[in-house]
Design an enzyme around this catalytic site. Structure first.
Site, short mmCIF file in Angstrom:
data_model
loop_
_atom_site.label_atom_id
_atom_site.label_comp_id
_atom_site.label_asym_id
_atom_site.label_seq_id
_atom_site.Cartn_x
_atom_site.Cartn_y
_atom_site.Cartn_z
N ASP A 16 -51.83 37.41 176.85
CA ASP A 16 -52.90 38.34 176.85
C ASP A 16 -53.80 37.90 177.67
OD1 ASP A 16 -54.73 40.37 176.15
OD2 ASP A 16 -54.39 40.14 174.06
N LYS A 78 -62.55 40.12 183.59
CA LYS A 78 -61.26 40.98 183.88
C LYS A 78 -61.80 42.41 184.36
CE LYS A 78 -57.63 42.83 180.89
NZ LYS A 78 -57.15 43.02 179.60
N GLU A 177 -50.44 46.85 177.98
CA GLU A 177 -50.93 46.40 176.97
C GLU A 177 -50.24 47.10 175.75
OE1 GLU A 177 -55.28 45.60 177.25
OE2 GLU A 177 -54.56 44.02 178.85
N ASP A 199 -56.76 50.90 170.81
CA ASP A 199 -57.15 49.41 171.11
C ASP A 199 -58.64 49.19 171.05
OD1 ASP A 199 -57.57 46.95 172.07
OD2 ASP A 199 -56.28 46.92 173.72
P1 ADP Z 1 -60.49 41.93 173.80
O1 ADP Z 1 -59.03 42.69 173.84
O2 ADP Z 1 -61.79 42.67 174.47
O3 ADP Z 1 -60.44 40.72 174.73
P2 ADP Z 1 -60.23 41.35 171.20
O4 ADP Z 1 -59.17 42.18 170.80
O5 ADP Z 1 -60.10 39.72 170.98
O6 ADP Z 1 -60.80 41.52 172.40
O7 ADP Z 1 -61.49 41.63 170.42
C1 ADP Z 1 -62.81 40.98 170.15
C2 ADP Z 1 -63.94 41.71 169.08
O8 ADP Z 1 -63.19 41.79 167.95
C3 ADP Z 1 -64.90 41.07 169.07
O9 ADP Z 1 -66.03 42.01 169.51
C4 ADP Z 1 -64.93 40.36 167.65
O10 ADP Z 1 -66.26 40.30 167.21
C5 ADP Z 1 -64.05 41.62 167.06
N1 ADP Z 1 -63.35 41.29 165.80
C6 ADP Z 1 -62.87 40.19 165.42
N2 ADP Z 1 -62.43 39.96 164.34
C7 ADP Z 1 -63.16 40.83 163.54
C8 ADP Z 1 -63.22 41.26 162.35
N3 ADP Z 1 -62.74 40.67 161.16
N4 ADP Z 1 -63.90 42.43 161.85
C9 ADP Z 1 -64.75 42.79 162.74
N5 ADP Z 1 -64.69 42.68 164.32
C10 ADP Z 1 -63.71 41.80 164.60
MG MG Z 2 -57.39 43.20 174.27
#
Ligand code: ADP
Ligand code: MG
Length: 612
Positions: A16, A78, A177, A199
């Site tokens: 991913d 990205k 995705e 998402d």
């Molecule tokens: P992306 O798909 O954009 O790469 P992610 O799916 O990894 O990102 O999501 C990252 C986001 O999720 C960040 O803003 C992070 O702070 C938030 N996040 C991760 N864990 C939690 C949580 N327990 N509660 C709220 N937000 C969260």
């Molecule tokens: Mg993602």
């Protein structure tokens, strides 16, 4: 008697490649599993930094660098993948990307003293994931599946493939995705149904509605907001904390990049904890001072109501585009770290009138699904997915005999893709379009499908003409190739049936040959490429030798150039592309003064012209 070989067996991994975080996963016997990196984390922040000594840092360490040396770091790359400078003007207003001047066609981002294309930056992230996987599995990893947003276009997908290739990974397939998320939950086993994938990540929101039929996923509609996610929530909390600090300490920290980045980190920590606790404390320590602030879930929810609401409109639009009502949706899947927030979960449940899947970690589901797909492709998992795909890559022969693949092996059909080429010879008015099929790097080693001429191109110096080649494969597997001169609009097209006459065994053999010969092929392609470059510089130097600029050089300078040309001609016939490249570099170096003289002569000529 038989032996089970697990040692050093090659593994196909699922990746991913996210805007905020990236992950790598694999099939551990029958279960997908995310791989833990050397720092103990599964999530690798998609941040790349370059130290002053040129060392590349990726992930958590790079995120720290981002605070200390923002000019040496890049995140959210990205957003730039497969895009031109004119496409990203909006992004540039919101993100501190430093784009190198003069990058009209290809974006180059500045990182310290160097510049990189977005696929090269992504490749650095992929390399780190690959390393994590190889160390954890004790096996070579050279093949992978990478996920991309469902709305990614050809160019963005191609850029993702390029990133894999640059990282030394063969990208067996790109998977959407949302499809990966559905696979992670094993929803393909239900054979039929409508699935909504919601998402909410760090900086982007995507909603997709998928239709599953006979085990095949089809994306019915996508929607979203490319600037909505956890970052917006962080900004809300950050603003409150900065205000507090200002009134408590009498100090405005908002101008100090380092203070803001540190406070941001502390605020995110509190936000993430709040998803599991009714109240949390923001803890910020700065130069001997301590700021503490309690945040209740109630206050938090009132702060983010409008952000959560902004995701609902796109969801409704998406259902409308897909032609489905909430009642028709069988399953809802949550993806992205921000869907851990209880308020987000309940908003989704209310909108779709169904309890969403939350059994898996929302920031891991996409990687887990990629691993499932990787398992299917490597035969670890029973082939449940009968997608219609192109069995072999399709491409055209370029100047120098190298193949440029246009539609890759295993692309789902119908498919279409295009690329723009140019002429290799001055004054060329004809381009032979040679369509080939197979995995080898050189055209002569692949299967020739069709040849046709695009005639009547205006004569121009090499490299100026623009020939657009488009491949289109319809649902029946019929390939249509069109070549078009961008200047005159002249067009030629042919229909070819790509897999006609090729048996499965032949296809297998061609794929195997490409694996067996991967190294030879790579070298041959490099040599061919270096020879094309050598031809160009030799021809240009020859041309320059017939101008006044040549006469203006000293005897010594002329001798140096002649020597360098001779050496390059000798190297040309070797099979060593490093040697050819080295001699090209030498010739480049010694012709600097000559090139300058030519420029000056041209400028003098132009100035003279104005007086006439
Ligand atoms: P992306 O798909 O954009 O790469 P992610 O799916 O990894 O990102 O999501 C990252 C986001 O999720 C960040 O803003 C992070 O702070 C938030 N996040 C991760 N864990 C939690 C949580 N327990 N509660 C709220 N937000 C969260
Ligand atoms: Mg993602």
């Amino acid at each position: 008697m038989f032996q089970i070989e697990f040692e050093n067996q090659e593994k196909v991994v699922g990746i991913d490649l996210g805007t905020t975080n990236s992950l790598v996963a694999w099939m551990n016997l029958t279960k997908p599993e995310v791989i833990v990196g050397e720092d103990g984390d599964k999530l690798v922040p998609s941040v790349v930094s370059i130290a002053s000594d040129g060392q590349i840092i990726v992930g958590n360490a790079a995120r720290q660098e981002l605070i200390d040396h923002p000019e040496r770091s890049i995140y959210s790359v990205k957003r730039l993948m497969g895009r031109g400078v004119e496409d990203v003007q909006e992004e540039l207003k919101l993100f501190p990307f430093r784009i190198a001047a003069g990058s009209e066609s290809v974006i180059r981002v500045v990182l310290g003293e160097k510049t990189f294309t977005p696929p090269e930056v992504s490749a650095l992230i992929l390399r780190q994931l690959r390393k994590n996987a190889e160390e954890a599995l004790g096996a070579t990893v050279s093949k992978c599946v990478i996920t991309v947003p469902a709305y990614f276009n050809d160019a963005q997908r191609q850029a993702t493939r390029d990133a894999g290739r640059i990282a030394g990974l063969e990208v067996l397939r790109l998977v959407n995705e949302p499809t990966a998320a559905a696979l992670a939950y094993g929803l393909d086993k239900r054979k039929e149904g409508i699935i909504a994938v919601y998402d909410l990540g760090g900086g982007t929101f995507d909603i997709s509605i998928l239709k599953l039929q006979d085990g095949i996923f089809e994306v019915l509609a996508t929607n979203g907001d490319t600037h909505l996610g956890g970052d917006d929530i962080d900004n809300r909390l950050l603003r409150i904390a900065l205000e507090d600090v200002k009134s408590e300490w009498g100090e405005d920290l908002s101008a100090s990049g380092e203070a803001v980045q540190t406070l941001r980190r502390d605020v995110i920590r509190a936000k993430e904890a709040l998803s599991f606790a009714p109240v949390v404390t923001i803890e910020f320590d700065w130069h001997g001072k301590a700021y503490r602030r309690e945040i209740t879930r109630e206050l938090f929810e009132s702060l983010i109501t409008d952000i959560v609401d902004r995701t609902l409109g796109p969801c409704r639009d998406c259902m409308r585009d897909a032609g489905v009502t909430p009642e028709q949706i069988d399953e809802v899947v949550l993806v992205g770290g921000s869907t851990r927030i209880p308020m987000v979960r309940s908003a989704v449940e209310v909108l779709f009138r169904a309890k969403p899947h939350t059994e898996l970690n929302p920031d891991e589901v996409v990687a887990l699904g990629a691993a499932v797909q990787a398992g299917i492709l490597s035969g670890t998992v029973e082939n449940q997915l009968l997608l219609d795909v192109t069995p072999l890559s399709l491409g055209i022969e370029m100047y120098g005999g190298v193949v440029s693949k246009i539609i890759h092996r295993n692309s789902t059909i119908p498919a279409s893709a295009g690329e723009t080429f140019t002429t290799g010879v001055d004054g060329q008015t004809n381009v032979l379009i040679h369509v080939v099929q197979g995995e080898r790097e050189l055209a002569k080693d692949n299967r020739s499908l069709a040849r046709f001429d695009l005639k009547g191109i205006d004569p121009m110096p090499a490299g100026y003409a623009r020939v657009e080649v488009r491949f289109l494969i319809d649902a029946n597997g019929i390939l249509n190739v069109t070549a078009r001169d961008a200047r005159t609009g002249k067009e030629q097209s042919v229909d070819v049936k790509p897999s006609y006459g090729l048996t499965d065994e032949q296809v297998e053999a061609m794929i195997e040959a490409s694996i067996d010969h991967a190294e030879d092929d790579y070298n041959a392609a490099q040599v061919a490429g270096a020879r094309v470059d050598a031809d160009a510089i030799l021809a240009a130097t020859d041309k320059a030798k017939r101008t006044d600029a040549w006469v203006e050089l000293s005897d010594e300078e002329r001798q140096k150039i002649t020597d360098a040309m001779n050496r390059l001609q000798l190297a040309y016939h070797s099979d060593d592309h490093h040697l050819i490249q080295a001699q090209i570099d030498v010739l480049n170096e010694v012709t600097h003064a000559l090139a300058e003289n030519m420029m000056n002569t041209a400028v003098r000529g132009a100035l003279k012209g104005t007086h006439v």
